[in-house]
Design an enzyme around this catalytic site. Structure first.
Site, mmCIF file in Angstrom:
data_model
loop_
_atom_site.group_PDB
_atom_site.id
_atom_site.type_symbol
_atom_site.label_atom_id
_atom_site.label_comp_id
_atom_site.label_asym_id
_atom_site.label_seq_id
_atom_site.Cartn_x
_atom_site.Cartn_y
_atom_site.Cartn_z
ATOM 1 N N ASP A 15 0.845 -1.198 0.000
ATOM 2 C CA ASP A 15 0.000 0.000 0.000
ATOM 3 C C ASP A 15 0.879 1.246 0.000
ATOM 4 O O ASP A 15 0.586 2.237 -0.679
ATOM 5 C CB ASP A 15 -0.904 -0.020 1.246
ATOM 6 C CG ASP A 15 -2.139 0.831 1.104
ATOM 7 O OD1 ASP A 15 -2.095 1.831 0.374
ATOM 8 O OD2 ASP A 15 -3.161 0.516 1.747
ATOM 9 N N HIS A 212 -6.545 4.705 6.622
ATOM 10 C CA HIS A 212 -5.724 5.756 6.002
ATOM 11 C C HIS A 212 -5.921 7.031 6.821
ATOM 12 O O HIS A 212 -7.014 7.282 7.336
ATOM 13 C CB HIS A 212 -6.124 5.941 4.534
ATOM 14 C CG HIS A 212 -5.593 4.839 3.667
ATOM 15 N ND1 HIS A 212 -4.433 4.945 2.956
ATOM 16 C CD2 HIS A 212 -6.048 3.575 3.440
ATOM 17 C CE1 HIS A 212 -4.194 3.805 2.308
ATOM 18 N NE2 HIS A 212 -5.169 2.950 2.581
ATOM 19 N N CYS A 243 -4.152 5.078 -2.344
ATOM 20 C CA CYS A 243 -4.671 4.194 -3.384
ATOM 21 C C CYS A 243 -4.745 4.985 -4.673
ATOM 22 O O CYS A 243 -5.319 6.072 -4.708
ATOM 23 C CB CYS A 243 -6.060 3.667 -2.998
ATOM 24 S SG CYS A 243 -6.790 2.682 -4.322
HETATM 25 P P1 HMG Z 1 -9.694 -5.693 -16.165
HETATM 26 O O1 HMG Z 1 -9.198 -4.725 -17.185
HETATM 27 O O2 HMG Z 1 -11.141 -5.682 -15.849
HETATM 28 O O3 HMG Z 1 -9.274 -7.191 -16.413
HETATM 29 O O4 HMG Z 1 -8.855 -5.434 -14.830
HETATM 30 P P2 HMG Z 1 -8.961 -8.033 -17.652
HETATM 31 O O5 HMG Z 1 -9.095 -9.449 -17.218
HETATM 32 O O6 HMG Z 1 -9.795 -7.555 -18.827
HETATM 33 O O7 HMG Z 1 -7.427 -7.731 -17.963
HETATM 34 C C1 HMG Z 1 -6.950 -6.489 -18.381
HETATM 35 C C2 HMG Z 1 -5.443 -6.540 -18.529
HETATM 36 O O8 HMG Z 1 -4.835 -6.836 -17.258
HETATM 37 C C3 HMG Z 1 -4.990 -7.642 -19.453
HETATM 38 O O9 HMG Z 1 -3.746 -7.221 -20.013
HETATM 39 C C4 HMG Z 1 -4.732 -8.797 -18.527
HETATM 40 O O10 HMG Z 1 -3.812 -9.709 -19.052
HETATM 41 C C5 HMG Z 1 -4.138 -8.072 -17.346
HETATM 42 P P3 HMG Z 1 -3.646 -6.600 -21.476
HETATM 43 O O11 HMG Z 1 -4.060 -7.723 -22.365
HETATM 44 O O12 HMG Z 1 -4.631 -5.468 -21.521
HETATM 45 O O13 HMG Z 1 -2.238 -6.187 -21.584
HETATM 46 N N1 HMG Z 1 -4.340 -8.770 -16.055
HETATM 47 C C6 HMG Z 1 -3.354 -9.024 -15.196
HETATM 48 N N2 HMG Z 1 -2.032 -8.790 -15.247
HETATM 49 C C7 HMG Z 1 -1.297 -9.196 -14.196
HETATM 50 N N3 HMG Z 1 -1.832 -9.789 -13.110
HETATM 51 C C8 HMG Z 1 -3.144 -10.010 -13.026
HETATM 52 C C9 HMG Z 1 -3.964 -9.640 -14.112
HETATM 53 N N4 HMG Z 1 -5.287 -9.727 -14.332
HETATM 54 C C10 HMG Z 1 -5.503 -9.190 -15.540
HETATM 55 N N5 HMG Z 1 -3.639 -10.580 -11.923
HETATM 56 C C11 HMG Z 1 -7.990 -6.071 -12.689
HETATM 57 C C12 HMG Z 1 -9.166 -6.133 -13.652
HETATM 58 C C13 HMG Z 1 -8.485 -6.533 -11.345
HETATM 59 C C14 HMG Z 1 -6.881 -6.950 -13.210
HETATM 60 C C15 HMG Z 1 -7.498 -4.592 -12.620
HETATM 61 O O14 HMG Z 1 -8.604 -3.782 -12.361
HETATM 62 C C16 HMG Z 1 -6.471 -4.384 -11.559
HETATM 63 O O15 HMG Z 1 -5.351 -4.896 -11.637
HETATM 64 N N6 HMG Z 1 -6.817 -3.589 -10.507
HETATM 65 C C17 HMG Z 1 -5.924 -3.398 -9.387
HETATM 66 C C18 HMG Z 1 -6.174 -2.083 -8.748
HETATM 67 C C19 HMG Z 1 -5.277 -1.941 -7.533
HETATM 68 O O16 HMG Z 1 -4.279 -2.631 -7.383
HETATM 69 N N7 HMG Z 1 -5.655 -1.004 -6.620
HETATM 70 C C20 HMG Z 1 -4.899 -0.776 -5.451
HETATM 71 C C21 HMG Z 1 -4.966 -1.901 -4.469
HETATM 72 S S1 HMG Z 1 -6.449 -1.935 -3.531
HETATM 73 C C22 HMG Z 1 -6.148 -0.846 -2.244
HETATM 74 O O17 HMG Z 1 -5.146 -0.175 -2.215
HETATM 75 C C23 HMG Z 1 -7.146 -0.801 -1.148
HETATM 76 C C24 HMG Z 1 -6.658 -1.466 0.153
HETATM 77 O O18 HMG Z 1 -5.427 -0.914 0.584
HETATM 78 C C25 HMG Z 1 -7.713 -1.246 1.241
HETATM 79 C C26 HMG Z 1 -8.125 0.241 1.314
HETATM 80 O O19 HMG Z 1 -7.317 1.068 1.728
HETATM 81 O O20 HMG Z 1 -9.242 0.508 0.901
HETATM 82 C C27 HMG Z 1 -6.464 -2.979 -0.027
HETATM 83 MG MG MG Z 2 -5.197 0.895 1.689
#
Ligand code: HMG
Ligand code: MG
Length: 312
Positions: A15, A212, A243
C-alpha cells in the site's frame, strides 16, 4: 479492557509504495521488507499481483516475492485480484508461495468499478475460486473491504453496505476481513459501527482495521477498535501509502505512531521502535522526503539533538 497484545501488518511495501509514480527498484523493496522483519514485524504485505497497466509500481511482484527472505514465524501476504494473480503468485513453487493472500473488494459499487473494474457481486464471483484454491493450498485468505466508512465517489457508506460484503466474503470462505477506511473520513463511533457488523460474522481475532490517515483520525479509530477488543491492524512504515483509485487519499496510519501509542498503553507488539524508525528512514530517503510519521520525526530530532550533545 483493552487487548494485551496487538498484531500489526505492515503494508508499507504494498500500500505504501503502490501510489509512488517513481519506480522503486525491486532490490530496495526487498531491502525494506528485510528491515521490517528485523524490526520485529511478524506480518508484512509485500506486493500485489495486479495488472501492471493498472498499478505500474507493482509490476515486479514476482521478483519481490521471490527475492525476500522468508524467516520462520513471519507471515508474508500479497494482494490478488483474480485467479491469474493467484497463479502468478504461486508460480515460484510451494517454498516461495505467499503465506497469505488478500482479495480486495469494496462496500461501494462506484469504488469497486474504479478499482477492480467490476461490480461488488462480480468481484465476489471472481474471488470465490481464488479463495477456494488458496485454502486448498494451505494459504490463508484475507478480504479487504475498501470504502467501509466513506467513498470518494458515493460519500458516506452505511454499515449495512459493509455487512453485505462481510457476509458475501464469509460465504466464499474468506477467513479474515479487514475493514478499510480508504479515504480516512471515518471517526471513532462510525468505525465501531462498521467493525461491529464484521464481528457479527467473524470471530474477533479474524477482524482487522485498515485506516488511512487523510483526516488525522486513525489513532483515535484504532483506540476505538481496541475498545471493542479488535487487536489486528494494518499500518504502514513512515506513513507511506494511498490508493491510485482514491485521489487525494494519503497514507495508512504510520506503524511508528501506532507502536508508540500501544507502548504507552502497555500493549505488546513485539516491534522494536528504533529499528522501525530506521526502516522508515531507509525508504523515505529513497523516496526523497522525510517520514510522515510524527513519532519518527520526533525520535529523529531527539537522536540528532543528542548526537550534538543537547537533550530534547
Ligand atoms: P480488467 O481490465 O477488468 O481485467 O482489470 P482483464 O481481465 O480484462 O485484464 C486487463 C489486462 O490486465 C490484461 O492485459 C490482462 O492480461 C491483465 P492486457 O491484455 O490489456 O495487456 N491482467 C493481469 N495482469 C497481471 N496480473 C493479473 C492480471 N489480471 C488481468 N492478476 C484487474 C481487472 C483486477 C486486473 C485490474 O482492475 C487491476 O489490476 N486492478 C488493481 C487495482 C489496484 O491494485 N488497486 C490498489 C490496491 S487496492 C487498495 O489499495 C485498497 C486497500 O489498501 C484497502 C483500502 O485502503 O481501501 C487494499
Ligand atoms: Mg489501503
Amino acid at each position: 479492557m483493552l487487548p494485551s497484545r496487538v498484531s500489526l501488518v505492515d503494508v508499507g511495501p504494498r500500500d505504501g509504495l503502490q501510489n509512488e509514480s517513481r519506480l522503486v527498484a525491486s532490490a530496495d523493496k526487498i531491502g525494506l521488507v528485510r528491515r521490517l522483519q528485523a524490526a520485529g514485524l511478524r506480518e508484512i504485505e509485500v506486493t500485489s499481483f495486479v495488472s501492471p497497466r493498472w498499478v505500474p509500481q507493482m509490476a515486479d511482484h514476482a521478483e519481490v516475492l521471490a527475492g525476500i527472505d522468508r524467516p520462520p514465524g513471519v507471515r508474508h501476504s500479497v494482494l490478488v485480484p483474480n485467479l491469474r494473480g493467484l497463479e502468478t503468485a504461486m508460480a515460484g513453487g510451494p517454498g516461495r508461495w505467499p503465506d497469505e493472500i488478500v482479495v480486495f473488494g469494496a462496500a461501494s459499487e462506484a469504488f469497486s468499478r474504479r478499482n477492480i473494474n467490476c461490480s461488488i457481486a462480480e468481484s465476489i464471483e471472481r474471488f470465490a475460486p481464488v479463495a477456494a484454491a488458496a485454502v486448498q493450498a494451505g494459504i490463508k485468505v484475507r478480504g479487504a473491504i475498501s470504502c467501509a466508512l466513506g467513498c470518494p465517489y458515493e460519500g458516506e457508506i452505511h454499515p449495512d453496505a459493509v455487512e453485505r460484503v462481510v457476509r458475501l466474503m464469509r460465504e466464499i470462505g474468506v477467513q479474515h476481513v479487514g475493514v478499510a477506511d480508504t479515504i480516512g473520513t471515518g471517526t471513532p463511533r462510525r468505525v465501531q459501527a462498521a467493525l461491529e457488523r464484521a464481528l457479527r460474522h467473524y470471530p474477533i481475532e479474524e477482524v482487522s482495521g485498515h485506516f488511512h490517515d487523510t483526516y488525522g483520525q486513525s489513532l483515535a479509530n484504532i483506540y476505538a477498535s481496541l475498545e471493542l477488543g479488535v487487536s489486528h491492524f494494518d499500518t504502514s512504515v513512515a506513513g507511506l501509502g494511498g490508493c491510485p483509485y482514491a485521489r487525494g487519499a494519503t497514507g495508512n496510519v504510520a506503524t511508528e505512531d501506532v507502536v508508540f501509542m500501544l507502548q504507552g498503553l502497555d500493549i505488546e507488539t513485539g516491534i522494536d521502535l528504533d529499528a522501525l524508525v530506521d526502516a522508515g528512514v531507509f525508504i523515505s530517503d529513497l523516496l526523497g522526503r522525510p517520514p510522515v510519521s510524527r513519532v519518527a520525526r520526533a525520535l529523529l530530532a531527539r537522536r540528532s539533538a543528542s548526537a550534538e550533545g543537547h537533550t530534547a
